[in-house]
Design a protein around this motif. Sequence first.
Motif, short mmCIF file in Angstrom:
data_model
loop_
_atom_site.label_atom_id
_atom_site.label_comp_id
_atom_site.label_asym_id
_atom_site.label_seq_id
_atom_site.Cartn_x
_atom_site.Cartn_y
_atom_site.Cartn_z
N HIS A 44 0.86 -1.18 0.00
CA HIS A 44 0.00 0.00 0.00
C HIS A 44 0.90 1.23 0.00
N HIS A 45 0.28 2.42 -0.12
CA HIS A 45 1.08 3.63 -0.33
C HIS A 45 1.98 3.97 0.85
N LEU A 46 1.65 3.48 2.05
CA LEU A 46 2.46 3.80 3.22
C LEU A 46 3.81 3.08 3.23
N HIS A 47 4.04 2.20 2.26
CA HIS A 47 5.36 1.58 2.14
C HIS A 47 6.42 2.57 1.68
N TRP A 48 6.00 3.71 1.15
CA TRP A 48 6.95 4.74 0.74
C TRP A 48 7.21 5.69 1.92
N PRO A 49 8.46 6.12 2.13
CA PRO A 49 8.78 6.97 3.29
C PRO A 49 7.96 8.26 3.29
N PRO A 50 7.45 8.66 4.45
CA PRO A 50 6.68 9.91 4.53
C PRO A 50 7.39 11.12 3.93
N PRO A 51 8.71 11.30 4.15
CA PRO A 51 9.34 12.49 3.55
C PRO A 51 9.30 12.47 2.02
N TYR A 73 2.21 11.77 -5.80
CA TYR A 73 0.99 10.97 -5.70
C TYR A 73 1.42 9.55 -5.33
N ALA A 74 0.95 9.06 -4.17
CA ALA A 74 1.24 7.69 -3.74
C ALA A 74 -0.04 6.88 -3.88
N PHE A 79 5.33 12.62 -16.14
CA PHE A 79 5.64 12.43 -14.73
C PHE A 79 6.72 11.38 -14.54
N VAL A 80 7.30 11.39 -13.35
CA VAL A 80 8.26 10.36 -12.97
C VAL A 80 7.49 9.23 -12.30
N LEU A 81 7.69 8.01 -12.76
CA LEU A 81 6.99 6.85 -12.23
C LEU A 81 7.97 6.00 -11.43
N ALA A 82 7.67 5.83 -10.15
CA ALA A 82 8.52 5.04 -9.26
C ALA A 82 7.77 3.79 -8.85
N GLY A 83 8.41 2.64 -8.92
CA GLY A 83 7.76 1.40 -8.52
C GLY A 83 8.69 0.52 -7.72
N HIS A 84 8.11 -0.13 -6.70
CA HIS A 84 8.87 -1.08 -5.88
C HIS A 84 8.40 -2.50 -6.17
#
Length: 244
Positions: free
Chosen positions: A22-29, A39-40, A76-81
């Motif tokens: 879910h989106h909270l896997h990305w660091p808050p900062p 956009y998460a 946009f820049v697309l980041a994926g884990h």
Amino acid sequence: HKARGGDSRRPPLLLVHGAGGHHLHWPPPLRRLPTTDVYALDLPGHGQSAGPGRTTVADYAQVIGAFADALALPPFVLAGHSMGGAIALTFALTAGKRLAGLILVGTGARLRVNAAILTGLQSSFDTTTAQLIDWMYTPAFPAKQRAQALAHLRANDPQTLHDDFAACDAFDVRNAVAALTLPTLVICGTADVMTPVKLSETLQQAIAGSQLHLIEGAGHMAMIEQPAAVMGVIERWLVSWLVS
């Protein structure tokens, strides 16, 4: 989740989580970068997004396109884990003109999944999810946070979680990634046992002009285990070419 207040010279950043995430896997900062519209996304069937989940990486990539359309995003820049990285790669290969850049974290051009995971998620959900947490995080990850991560993983619909890993197992763009010309940042933890460093090294070698940064001692969930390090690498990369 959306954070606004971006510098007009910087494209938006869209963050896509991995299997069962879910989106909270990305660091808050990172989700709250002061100079970038961020956009998460919770993919369908994950986090706060209603289901159903999708069954292929290509279908999830179509979700990214629909999301970008709904927001009328400029390039946009697309980041994926992990699975999100597979989604990002697929989107880049099919709709690359809509992107300004690509960030790939703990992923690869081929994501093979142990058959025991796929069968276990259907027959032994608790045992298999516990095993997944052991593979996703290093032994140094605190026990309290490990228990929280396991609870979040088990909160997934079992079928959706299985389908995520099946989608990863079917994913293979090894013969296509060399066609990518987007500015690309590749990140991997040196202790990642789910998507080992060699997969990220292969991506970096295949994508012309891409950069590889290793997070020393981090596991598959590098951005949770070492958020400051991951955040620093991404922020420096964004500044180095998007604003200069």
